[in-house]
Design an enzyme around this catalytic site. Structure first.
Site, PDB file in Angstrom:
ATOM      1  N   HIS A  40       5.348 -12.298  74.682  1.00  0.00           N
ATOM      2  CA  HIS A  40       5.551 -10.931  75.163  1.00  0.00           C
ATOM      3  C   HIS A  40       4.844 -10.689  76.497  1.00  0.00           C
ATOM      4  O   HIS A  40       4.647  -9.543  76.893  1.00  0.00           O
ATOM      5  CB  HIS A  40       5.030  -9.930  74.138  1.00  0.00           C
ATOM      6  CG  HIS A  40       5.585 -10.091  72.771  1.00  0.00           C
ATOM      7  ND1 HIS A  40       6.938 -10.023  72.523  1.00  0.00           N
ATOM      8  CD2 HIS A  40       4.991 -10.335  71.578  1.00  0.00           C
ATOM      9  CE1 HIS A  40       7.146 -10.209  71.222  1.00  0.00           C
ATOM     10  NE2 HIS A  40       5.981 -10.406  70.636  1.00  0.00           N
ATOM     11  N   HIS A  76      11.255  -9.482  69.297  1.00  0.00           N
ATOM     12  CA  HIS A  76      11.365 -10.893  68.911  1.00  0.00           C
ATOM     13  C   HIS A  76      12.830 -11.270  68.797  1.00  0.00           C
ATOM     14  O   HIS A  76      13.165 -12.296  68.201  1.00  0.00           O
ATOM     15  CB  HIS A  76      10.676 -11.138  67.577  1.00  0.00           C
ATOM     16  CG  HIS A  76       9.312 -10.540  67.486  1.00  0.00           C
ATOM     17  ND1 HIS A  76       9.104  -9.253  67.065  1.00  0.00           N
ATOM     18  CD2 HIS A  76       8.105 -11.043  67.834  1.00  0.00           C
ATOM     19  CE1 HIS A  76       7.792  -8.992  67.120  1.00  0.00           C
ATOM     20  NE2 HIS A  76       7.175 -10.062  67.592  1.00  0.00           N
TER      21      HIS A  76
END
Lengths: 327, 327
Positions: B56, B215
């Site tokens: 991330h 995700h």
């Protein structure tokens, strides 16, 4: 083509409107969206103007602001801006001390900026960047291409302009920084120009383009995908072998738009090891998407030799949408 | 799988080494790479610690530094860090004023941070972020997911911690900011976890995933690719409809990693028009890749209501690898 857009014809206009709205404290959009200019000009300062085809964001409009550019002219995607865009920008930002153009070495850009310079009322000089060591001439350029090193020239010359240095001194500084800066890129995937709608080129699932340009134009050769270490070894060798000397350097690992930060840091680590082997100390580091090719996956490595003057100018305050420190 | 890596097993370690080398003035890598911590701790200040699966970036390690986080624990890609990573970080950065954990609402993260908090020697409180309005429960979470709004909580609470506010006050502030922050995302392509080697999911050439998680996990529904305006209309309606009130807001258009800046600004412009319709003035704007999902194409919109206190804390100086102003 999968893009977050409304229509290919309106992408640039809407992106510029969004950019100006998001950064209204720093920049103003010129009439007919011909240029982006610094909201608060500094009278008596040499104006710095750049521009080029869009699709390389944040270059150049993202670097408009205090300590960097006074205006940037955005062309259509991967297409040179027109002389009348440049003339409009020059008329708006020249406060009497003259203008320095920073031009990436592509035929359209060079020709159009030259025309604009001839027609401008005030004194205009220019620095043409050509930091790409991958190829000598290519699809859009005679001589080497101007790539990610351009933003380093813009930052360092921008800081010197902010200090009040005169036009001829800035021109000489820009040429000197360009002469001490070398880059090379690699692509893992193509990009898609919105108006074209199909990928600019194709690469097989196990191929990469070594020495790719920032429009997806061909580089040195198409080869099997290699490891980050092997890619960095070839790129750093080409770069360092072409530098006029060795010494402390600013190292930029620049993402082309589609490569995640994690991979860029893997590449920085790989480049760092190679530079150590070649005896080039890293004085400053920058990792991120600064000179992109739309959503192309890949990156470039840029090494720019920093003498004390260039290092101080690099460190000087900058306040633009895409680069900010000291403010 | 086309990635700039050496091997899937070494990606995280090499990325962390590169990150620590590139930003050695700001951060230090902990032993066994268990955490990234602020190089210069500020004694007497409440320690702010976050973390989560990698992939991330720049969240969270890119937000370690003055005015934001004191430490971040990077798990393997899309995998929670372990309690012993967190304990090691807590032991290193707690200078006596206690620790506030900022945890995205995923089961693994919540459980592991809870275990670490129980085992820690000093006082520990936590803020769990759950700003994603797309779905109520999903693949990895019970209740809403914590997404891009997390970086806003980290910035605002980080500024308050830097001012010396005590632990319970920071905990209340974090909860309040989270409660006034809403996000929603859209994906145009999948991402590929290096260790998996194949895309996390597949989307047809004319499809998008509305409400996607960071995700690549499913959102609300898979539909035909729509225009930027139509996407923004749905996202902004869902976000604003869920906010506790209307008022001046910070608007973040966050790229997931594979979408170019040009499209993010088109989306910002689209969101801006929708927010105007809903009567939400944009007080601050941020556009870029801040909370990504590797190289996924797509973006999220986050709206965070800013009262005067939150606005002042947002504007306060910050000096981290990925966010910097006023310094």
């Amino acid at each position: 083509m999968k893009k977050l857009i409304n229509a290919p014809e309106t992408v640039l206009a809407e992106a510029l409107d969004g950019f100006a709205a998001a950064h209204g404290d720093l920049v103003t959009l010129g009439a007919e969206r011909k240029f982006v200019r610094r909201a608060a000009l500094k009278p008596g300062k040499v104006a710095l103007v750049s521009g080029g085809g869009s699709g390389h964001e944040p270059l150049h409009a993202g670097f408009v602001g205090r300590g960097m550019l006074d205006a940037a002219c955005p062309g259509q995607v991967f297409t040179s801006p027109t002389p009348d865009q440049m003339l409009a920008a020059l008329a708006e930002v020249d406060t009497g001390a003259g203008t320095l153009l920073i031009v990436k070495n592509y035929e359209g850009d060079v020709m159009n900026f030259e025309m604009a310079a001839e027609m401008a009322s005030g004194p205009v000089m220019r620095v043409v960047t050509d930091d790409d060591v991958a190829v000598e001439t290519s699809t859009y350029s005679t001589g080497r291409r101007g790539v990610a090193g351009t933003m380093i020239v813009e930052k360092i010359v921008g800081a010197a302009a902010e200090e009040g240095r005169p036009l001829d001194v800035l021109k000489a500084l820009g040429d000197r920084v360009n002469g001490r800066t070398r880059s090379m890129g690699v692509a893992l995937t193509s990009c898609t120009v919105p108006a074209a709608g199909t990928p600019t080129f194709t690469l097989a699932e196990d191929e990469m383009e070594m020495g790719v340009g920032i429009h997806g134009e061909p580089g040195r050769r198409r080869v099997k995908l290699a490891s980050a270490d092997a890619i960095a070894e070839e790129m750093v060798a080409a770069i360092v072998g072409d530098l006029p000397q060795k010494g402390p350097a600013l190292v930029l690992v620049n993402g082309f738009g589609g490569t995640p930060a994690m991979e860029l840091y893997v590449m920085f680590e790989a480049a760092r090891k190679q530079l150590a082997k070649h005896g080039v100390p890293i004085a400053r580091a920058l990792v991120g998407n600064y000179v992109t090719a739309l959503e192309m996956a890949g990156c470039s490595i840029t090494v720019s030799l920093l003498d004390d003057e260039a290092a101080a100018l690099w460190d000087a305050p900058v306040h633009t949408p895409a680069l900010r420190w000291g403010v």
